[in-house]
Design an enzyme around this catalytic site. Structure first.
Site, mmCIF file in Angstrom:
data_model
loop_
_atom_site.group_PDB
_atom_site.id
_atom_site.type_symbol
_atom_site.label_atom_id
_atom_site.label_comp_id
_atom_site.label_asym_id
_atom_site.label_seq_id
_atom_site.Cartn_x
_atom_site.Cartn_y
_atom_site.Cartn_z
ATOM 1 N N ASP A 22 -55.397 -11.030 50.430
ATOM 2 C CA ASP A 22 -53.956 -10.880 50.310
ATOM 3 C C ASP A 22 -53.321 -10.189 51.512
ATOM 4 O O ASP A 22 -52.102 -10.160 51.628
ATOM 5 C CB ASP A 22 -53.592 -10.111 49.034
ATOM 6 C CG ASP A 22 -54.241 -8.726 48.981
ATOM 7 O OD1 ASP A 22 -54.986 -8.381 49.925
ATOM 8 O OD2 ASP A 22 -53.998 -7.993 48.012
ATOM 9 N N ASP B 298 -56.808 -10.296 56.263
ATOM 10 C CA ASP B 298 -57.615 -11.399 55.740
ATOM 11 C C ASP B 298 -57.273 -12.733 56.392
ATOM 12 O O ASP B 298 -58.017 -13.710 56.236
ATOM 13 C CB ASP B 298 -57.405 -11.537 54.218
ATOM 14 C CG ASP B 298 -57.808 -10.290 53.457
ATOM 15 O OD1 ASP B 298 -58.868 -9.730 53.786
ATOM 16 O OD2 ASP B 298 -57.065 -9.873 52.553
ATOM 17 N N ASP C 247 -61.780 -10.616 48.779
ATOM 18 C CA ASP C 247 -61.272 -9.282 49.016
ATOM 19 C C ASP C 247 -61.300 -8.534 47.681
ATOM 20 O O ASP C 247 -61.299 -9.168 46.613
ATOM 21 C CB ASP C 247 -59.848 -9.370 49.575
ATOM 22 C CG ASP C 247 -59.282 -8.019 49.924
ATOM 23 O OD1 ASP C 247 -60.041 -7.177 50.431
ATOM 24 O OD2 ASP C 247 -58.077 -7.796 49.697
#
Length: 912
Positions: free
Chosen positions: A644, A648, A340
């Protein structure tokens, strides 16, 4: 016939694209209005749709988890042998076999760890209460009682309780990073958007679990519970099966092949012994049990667990918290890391990197919220006092600002909008702080930011009591107000083409744009009004802002590339921003960025090709991230996924190794992950990969040490059967060697330090066999050496008239002493150990040998042990013969290494 209520004939809202419908159609479809539902209607719909909550996950109880630990083919073989030895009355053998089975099951039960709680973490994100309008009255209810058609009121600080189609918006900004990956709060409106708008661009929607950070709004509930976007993620998590790690898959395959081989050899030996050698079935079965016991690597599960646990401890000291034990080794086999962007590769702290004024472009140094950094032109640091237009632009950014920059215990943080915080940090870097601005330029009035106008304005008076109006906002809005521009040579007519060109150039670098302007004038009335904003302003500059990459992340990505690991960025942010950050991190340089909408249009085959070719994926929704991870795995890659946000979580759970951020990560991400980074530092992943590779190396060294022990024992038993010899090793003695001495010695290899250059080699192929051809050769060679020493001593002593108990004791000790010497050999697979570092470089090797010696002395000379294992005391001469058998293994193993090294060197020289 009774009248049917509205809820009886109202269909549950189908999966409609609510963001494309105007307010009137939404109200019509849900049969509601701005005054909300009636209480009676709400109760009927609640009965029809169910409560606004997510279903709890199905859990496997502790008893079932314990029983599942026995579901292992090697343990089945051992339990079967234990049953038959019990039927034959060999209770000691039965007890030792069952003890080995139970110990391995308990270790596996502990290793499985705590039950999966990612779904609990997602459910906890749901709001507990909601302000709803029913029968035209505002009231607070339990969020679980919300139904489609309810009208919900939102205010700053509220958590959105369900998926809403907004109908009345007043300066609403919603923090959606956990759901979409968008790094900034999203400005919302009540206008419908395009049908193909990705989740992060559906400005007329507010989604369950997101947080209102500014403004107010009301919206119609369109979906509740599992039908919400949060619920879809919950369902995705429920449907994702946990994958095993590459090592566990290798060990599982190895275990099946080994079990089948053991059963085949044992059955063949039994048939040969009974039909060819005419042994009784009972006697042959005792010998076959000894054969099976000698071949099964009972200590492997225990040593794997201990080795992985040691890796966990080492990683914890480097801020990598392992939640699932097998993930330690899986990190070492990772071939692709999908990361990410926001908060993982970047700091999640908006920073001004570029300031454009008339005729000049300035670069701003420093990252994050620490007000330290230089302003430069073409690498030359400048003093802002010599650039009045730049100084005025910075002043405007600090004064026209509602955020606050604070320092707590040496850590700087922003209260308010992150973009406004970036302007305050810029002022701090150049000496114009908010405190100084408030004192010298007090604010008298303001027009707050509104999404329909896309600007903010403030009214001030300077120290000479002159009036000033400052404004900041979207460049297109600010340009319409301006007729002039301030440059190094003073005020000039506005060059619109120049500013549009600079805006395009800045945006192309992935920077978010703000324009700053001012007017030396007082409001037309006592208060600042929109009429004061129409014209007469001087454009001061454009500010380019970005969430910058972490410096340590740049180095870590480079190290990963050097180690043969592909790094891919999968983010919910805009494509331009993702591409710019990727370029700074050396991810996807010179390659296109693919959006989630493009991913959605691809079939699985096309996505597999793209997933390997492209490194930057933008505007990715949770289902896109999950598909990308699956596509990479289908291509044979071992995938680590970092993130986070709750968006996700599905991909984190699906990945071979899920890595969550510990400081800024949501609980849903942490619970779905295998590893949590305590410092939110991508660089820690590279450290963890290095540790994972070292763990795998040590596991292979242990297997290379253990298998010859088992092989040597098996060859001793087979030779005894084929040549009609007395059994040199009983089943209980074999299990003593395998569970006590072999495991005690092999444990020391778990402490081997990482070999030099471990991060210079490419990841091992995912389908690589646990044992290579060379390893098989090494196992066979050392097995024959151990068999030669143990069987040779056994036959020598029998021929010399020694009792069978003493001969067997010498055979057992010959195997154990050979293990001690071979343990030193095993420190290096090819390098010699005849050096100070080779002999003493791992003190745990010496400690293990020192611990094993008294165990063998007790086994040999202690009466209680002699009663259990049928051992006998040895003389000093007999011990010296045992020592010679061990030295034989050591010397031949070192000679073999020398020959292999010379052969490899010669081959390399010929190739050169």
């Amino acid at each position: 016939m009774k009248n049917r209520s509205t809820a009886d004939h109202l269909d549950r809202p189908p999966p409609i694209e609510w963001h494309i419908l105007p307010q009137a159609q939404v109200e019509q479809r849900l049969q509601t209005s701005m005054f909300g539902l009636g209480e009676a209607e709400a109760r009927l719909r609640l009965a029809q749709y169910g409560p606004n909550r997510l279903a709890p996950p199905k859990r496997r109880g502790p008893l079932l988890r314990l029983l599942m630990q026995f579901h292992n083919i090697l343990l089945y073989v051992m339990m079967g042998a234990a049953v038959i030895t019990a039927l034959l009355g060999h209770w000691i053998d039965t007890g030792v076999l069952m003890m080995a089975v139970v110990i391995n099951a308990i270790i596996g039960f502990i290793q499985e760890g705590k039950a999966e709680s990612a779904l609990d973490a997602i459910r906890a994100m749901l709001s507990l209460h909601a302000t709803v309008i029913r029968d035209g009255q505002r009231r607070e209810i339990d969020a679980a009682d919300l139904v489609p058609g309810d009208v919900v009121a939102l205010a700053s600080g509220d958590r959105v309780p369900a998926d809403l189609r907004l109908i009345d918006v007043r300066d609403l900004r919603v923090e959606e990073a956990a759901l979409t990956g968008e790094s900034l709060p999203v400005e919302k409106s009540d206008e419908a958007v395009a049908v193909d708008a990705p989740l992060g661009d559906r400005y007329c929607m507010a989604y369950s679990g997101t947080l209102v950070v500014y403004g107010q709004a009301s919206g119609i509930v369109v979906t509740t519970g599992t039908a919400t976007e949060l619920g879809k993620i919950n369902q995705m998590l429920s449907g994702i099966r946990n994958l095993t790690t590459p090592l566990l898959r290798q060990v599982d395959r190895f275990g099946h092949v080994l079990a089948l081989a053991i059963l085949g050899v044992s059955a063949g030996t039994f048939v040969l012994g009974t039909l060819w050698r005419n042994h009784s079935p009972a006697e042959m079965f005792t010998m076959v049990v000894a054969l099976a016991a000698s071949a099964i690597p009972e200590g492997l599960p225990a040593i794997m667990t201990v080795t992985l646990a040691l890796g966990v401890q080492r990683m914890a000291r480097r801020n990598a918290i392992i939640r699932h034990l097998p993930a330690v080794e899986a990190l070492g086999s990772v071939t692709v890391i999908c990361s990410d962007k926001t908060g993982t590769l970047t700091r999640n702290e908006m920073t001004v990197q570029r300031v454009v004024i008339a005729g000049h472009v300035f670069n701003v140094g420093g990252v994050g919220y620490v007000p330290a950094g230089d302003v430069s032109i073409d690498g030359r640091i400048i003093d802002t006092d010599y650039y009045p237009a730049l100084a005025m632009a910075i002043r405007a950014g600090v004064l026209c600002n509602d955020a606050r920059l604070r320092e707590d215990d040496g850590s700087w943080r922003v209260e308010g909008d992150p973009t406004e915080g970036a302007l305050l940090v810029l002022g701090g870097k150049t000496g114009f702080t908010q405190h100084l601005g408030d004192a010298a330029w007090p604010r008298l009035d303001a027009i707050p930011f509104e999404s329909q106008h896309r600007f903010m304005a403030t009214y001030h008076r300077d120290s000479d009591d002159r009036p000033w109006i400052f404004v900041k906002g979207a460049p297109e809005s600010i340009l319409d107000m301006c007729g002039a521009q301030l440059g190094h040579d003073g005020e000039r007519s506005l060059d619109v083409d120049y500013w549009r060109r600079m805006a395009t150039d800045t945006a192309a670098q992935g920077l978010r744009l703000l324009a700053l302007a001012c007017k030396q004038a007082a409001p037309q009335s006592e208060r600042l009004r929109f009429a004061d904003m129409e014209s007469g302003y001087v454009l001061l500059g454009l500010v380019g802002i970005i969430d910058p990459p972490r410096e340590e992340a740049v180095r870590a990505v480079s190290e990963c590339h050097h180690a043969g690991i592909r790094v891919k960025m999968i983010t919910g942010d805009h494509a331009e921003t993702a591409r710019a950050i990727g370029a700074q991190l050396a991810i996807g340089v010179g390659k296109p960025a693919i959006t989630g909408a493009e991913v959605a249009m691809m079939d699985d085959a096309a996505l597999r090709r793209v997933a390997m070719e492209v490194d930057v994926f933008a505007r990715a929704a949770p289902e896109h991230k999950l598909r990308l991870v699956q596509a990479l795995q289908d291509d044979g890659q071992v995938v680590a996924m970092t993130g986070d946000g709750v968006n996700d979580a599905p991909a984190l759970k699906r990945a071979d190794v899920g890595v969550a951020m510990g400081m800024k990560g949501t609980e849903a991400a942490k619970e779905a992950a295998d590893m949590v980074l305590a410092d939110d530092n991508f660089a820690t992943i590279a450290i963890a990969v290095r540790e994972g590779r070292a763990v795998y190396d040590n596991l292979k060294k242990f297997i290379l040490f253990m298998l010859p022990t088992n092989g040597g024992e098996a060859l001793v038993v087979i030779a005894a059967i084929l040549f009609e010899l007395a059994l040199p090793l009983t089943p209980a003695q074999v299990l003593w060697i395998n569970m006590v001495t072999s495991s005690t010695l092999g444990l020391a290899l778990a402490f081997e330090p990482a070999e030099p250059g471990i991060m210079n080699r490419r990841p091992r192929p995912p389908g690589e066999a646990l044992l290579s051809g060379f390893f098989v050769w090494r196992v066979l060679m050392v097995s024959v050496l151990m068999m030669t020493g143990a069987l040779g001593l056994f036959l020598w002593e029998l021929n010399s008239g020694t009792g069978i108990e003493t001969a067997r004791t010498m055979a057992v000790n010959a195997v154990v002493v050979a293990e001690m010497f071979y343990l030193v050999n095993s420190r290096f697979i090819l390098q010699p150990v005849m050096s100070r570092d080779g002999l003493t470089g791992n003190r745990y090797i010496l400690l293990a040998i020192a611990a094993c010696i008294p165990l063998q002395i007790a086994y040999t000379h202690m009466p209680a042990m002699q009663a259990v294992f049928d051992s006998a005391s040895l003389t000093l001469l007999e011990w010296s013969k045992v020592l010679a058998a061990g030295l034989l293994v050591f010397c031949v193993a070192e000679l073999e290494k020398f020959v292999v090294r010379r052969t490899h060197l010669a081959a390399r020289l010929r190739l050169a």
